[in-house]
Design a protein around this motif. Structure first.
Motif, short mmCIF file in Angstrom:
data_model
loop_
_atom_site.label_atom_id
_atom_site.label_comp_id
_atom_site.label_asym_id
_atom_site.label_seq_id
_atom_site.Cartn_x
_atom_site.Cartn_y
_atom_site.Cartn_z
N ALA A 231 -12.52 -68.41 -55.28
CA ALA A 231 -11.86 -68.29 -53.92
C ALA A 231 -10.95 -69.38 -53.37
O ALA A 231 -11.81 -70.76 -53.44
N THR A 232 -10.00 -69.47 -52.63
CA THR A 232 -9.29 -70.61 -52.04
C THR A 232 -8.86 -70.43 -50.79
O THR A 232 -9.08 -68.97 -50.35
N TYR A 233 -8.41 -71.08 -49.90
CA TYR A 233 -7.84 -70.91 -48.49
C TYR A 233 -7.01 -69.66 -48.64
O TYR A 233 -7.04 -68.65 -47.85
N ARG A 234 -5.89 -69.84 -49.51
CA ARG A 234 -5.03 -68.88 -49.63
C ARG A 234 -5.28 -67.47 -50.02
O ARG A 234 -4.53 -66.59 -50.20
N LYS A 235 -6.31 -67.42 -51.02
CA LYS A 235 -6.57 -66.35 -51.64
C LYS A 235 -8.33 -65.83 -51.49
O LYS A 235 -8.89 -65.39 -52.24
N GLN A 236 -8.64 -66.05 -49.97
CA GLN A 236 -9.98 -65.49 -49.54
C GLN A 236 -9.67 -64.31 -49.14
O GLN A 236 -8.35 -63.55 -49.13
N ALA A 237 -10.75 -63.43 -49.03
CA ALA A 237 -10.69 -62.13 -48.64
C ALA A 237 -9.82 -61.75 -47.17
O ALA A 237 -9.11 -60.53 -47.28
N GLU A 238 -9.69 -62.64 -46.32
CA GLU A 238 -9.20 -62.69 -45.04
C GLU A 238 -8.30 -63.64 -44.88
O GLU A 238 -8.94 -64.68 -44.30
N PRO A 239 -7.16 -63.80 -45.47
CA PRO A 239 -6.48 -64.94 -45.15
C PRO A 239 -5.98 -65.38 -43.94
O PRO A 239 -5.91 -64.69 -43.23
N GLY A 240 -6.00 -66.56 -43.65
CA GLY A 240 -5.94 -67.10 -42.39
C GLY A 240 -4.41 -67.87 -42.29
O GLY A 240 -3.51 -67.45 -43.20
N PRO A 241 -4.01 -68.39 -41.18
CA PRO A 241 -2.78 -68.89 -40.78
C PRO A 241 -2.56 -69.90 -42.11
O PRO A 241 -3.19 -70.64 -42.61
N LEU B 262 -1.86 -73.43 -43.78
CA LEU B 262 -2.39 -74.83 -43.63
C LEU B 262 -1.64 -75.68 -42.87
O LEU B 262 -0.35 -75.70 -42.85
N PRO B 263 -2.16 -76.45 -41.80
CA PRO B 263 -1.67 -77.42 -41.20
C PRO B 263 -0.73 -78.33 -41.95
O PRO B 263 -1.30 -78.95 -42.89
N LYS B 264 0.28 -79.09 -41.40
CA LYS B 264 1.24 -79.94 -41.97
C LYS B 264 0.60 -81.44 -41.45
O LYS B 264 1.21 -82.31 -42.14
N LYS B 265 0.01 -81.48 -40.33
CA LYS B 265 -0.20 -82.65 -39.90
C LYS B 265 -1.83 -82.94 -40.10
O LYS B 265 -2.49 -82.17 -40.54
N TYR B 266 -1.96 -84.25 -40.41
CA TYR B 266 -3.47 -84.85 -40.79
C TYR B 266 -3.71 -85.78 -39.72
O TYR B 266 -3.01 -86.52 -39.13
N PRO B 267 -5.05 -85.77 -39.59
CA PRO B 267 -6.27 -85.01 -40.25
C PRO B 267 -6.42 -83.72 -39.61
O PRO B 267 -5.75 -83.38 -38.49
N PHE B 268 -6.92 -82.91 -40.25
CA PHE B 268 -7.27 -81.54 -39.86
C PHE B 268 -8.38 -80.87 -40.41
O PHE B 268 -9.29 -81.70 -41.13
N LEU B 269 -9.04 -79.97 -39.41
CA LEU B 269 -10.35 -79.72 -39.45
C LEU B 269 -10.39 -78.29 -40.38
O LEU B 269 -9.66 -77.32 -40.22
#
Length: 424
Positions: A96-106, A108-115
């Motif tokens: 499972a990854t952020y882009r391939k989770q069961a309920e994908p979210g927005p 990923l932020p382009k600015k660092y740091p991010f939570l």
């Protein structure tokens, strides 16, 4: 929860420990449902007392950076179980990854740091979303039976404070110190009261007591749900007399003219011209509501309806939810009584912040001619929403160089077998 319930009776302030049946008595759905909630309430509070606000074993929900430094391609999500406020979130999907989770979210932020943080809540699932819940032996036109509660989770990423607007600090210690305040800021501040009006003078008599004020002919469980979120100047709400449980499965392609599998189990739970419906699909859980649409035409023989706009839906099991106000979602007005129907009215407290999906349940009873609602002296009390209850936990801080610093709490089993075998 949009189920067809008589009412939901659990209240932690009562400190009940069990529901006990008595011989020869009427069995109510509210009693059985309260017993289920009592067990969950105890187990989740016990887990939170032992584990703390959040924690998991091993690499459960551990975040790893995927991509070159300074350009995050994706985030790996570790498999396992993680508890948030005692509520278990299970990631049982390998890879499972952020882009391939069961309920994908927005994105990923382009600015660092991010939570990176975890969001967990509970939703109701009916046979419309999970066809295996229907007992086929009862027949195609038979009523459905029990529904299920499902724990769902989503990993989110943000370069601003969850529920706020400030930037994410670059210090892990500062994030963990401020996390309780951030989580509190995520919760809604909206409050609502409900009441029933007295009958107008000259109204013809009816069989209920003369002091009665609710004039509906049936017991109802009204649901008031925030549709568009925001401040009072931005927010809207919809209401249903059946807890929003009247739904109609539709084909995945949606559209303006839709052939339904059925028009409801009776003349009350059906669609007629002038009704307003909300398209609901897989994205509704996290991304907010679709616009409400008016039912313009209904062809009973063909089971075909025509809507005022296209039902733009995604996923395998979309459906239409009927709301009972005549018109689109209504604007929130604070500090004044807003009528629903048959004398039932609601009032929002001033200064609220409203979240899409938050709701209040208002049982109305013909026997008393009133709604079941707490009082604050002579006035009806303002009350926080009955849901949705989100549980949040920090997972990782992604720094400017692309490295992920772990923010999780890791718990260790109290008993482990030594490497050489035998008793620990």
């Amino acid at each position: 929860m949009h189920g067809d319930f008589s009412r939901l009776t659990f209240d932690p302030a009562h400190h009940y420990s069990a529901v006990l049946l008595q011989q020869g008595r009427v069995q109510l759905d509210a009693d059985a449902n309260e017993q289920s909630v009592l067990v969950n309430h105890f187990l989740r509070h016990l887990a939170a007392d032992l584990i703390g606000p959040y924690g998991g074993v091993g690499d459960a929900f551990k975040i790893a950076h995927l991509g070159r430094p300074g350009a995050t391609k994706d985030l790996q999500i570790g498999a396992g179980r993680y508890y948030v406020d005692g509520v278990p979130a299970d990631n049982d999907r390998a890879g499972a990854t952020y882009r391939k989770q069961a309920e994908p979210g927005p994105a990923l932020p382009k600015k660092y740091p991010f939570l990176v943080y975890l969001r967990v809540h509970e939703r109701l699932v009916t046979h419309v979303e999970d066809r295996s819940l229907r007992e086929v032996a009862l027949g195609d036109n038979a009523p459905d039976t029990a529904v299920r509660l499902q724990l769902v989770w989503q990993v989110l990423a943000a370069d601003t404070i969850p529920g706020g607007a400030g930037p994410i600090p670059g210090s892990v210690d500062e994030i963990l110190a401020k996390w309780p305040d951030w989580q509190a800021g995520w919760r809604p501040t909206a409050r609502m009261a409900a009441d029933a009006l007295g009958p107008a003078r000259g109204q013809e008599p009816c069989p209920v007591a003369p002091e009665s004020r609710y004039r509906g002919v049936e017991n109802q469980l009204y649901r008031v749900e925030i549709h568009q979120e925001g401040t009072a100047d931005e927010a809207t709400y919809s209401w249903s007399r059946d807890n929003g449980s009247v739904v109609f499965p539709i084909p995945p392609q949606g559209g303006t003219r839709i052939v339904l599998k059925g028009l409801g189990r009776d003349d009350i739970h059906t669609l007629t011209p002038g009704d307003w419906v909300e398209p609901v699909d897989a994205s509704r859980l996290w991304s907010g509501p679709h616009d409400l649409l008016e039912v313009l035409k209904v062809s009973v023989p063909d089971r075909e309806i025509e809507l005022s706009g296209p039902a733009e839906v995604t996923g395998d099991h979309p459906y239409l939810r009927r709301w009972d106000q005549r018109g689109p979602a209504r604007p929130v007005a604070e500090g004044t009584w807003l009528p629903l129907e048959d004398g039932v009215q609601i009032r929002f407290a001033p200064g609220g912040r409203y979240r899409s999906g938050d709701y209040w349940l208002v049982p109305a009873r013909t026997a008393t001619g009133d709604v079941e609602w707490q009082r604050d002296g002579e006035e009806r009390a303002y009350r926080a929403p009955d849901g949705i209850d989100d549980h949040l936990a920090p997972l990782a801080l992604i720094k400017a160089d692309g490295t992920a610093e772990d923010l999780r709490s890791v718990i260790k089993p109290s008993a482990e077998r030594p490497p050489g075998g035998g008793r620990p």
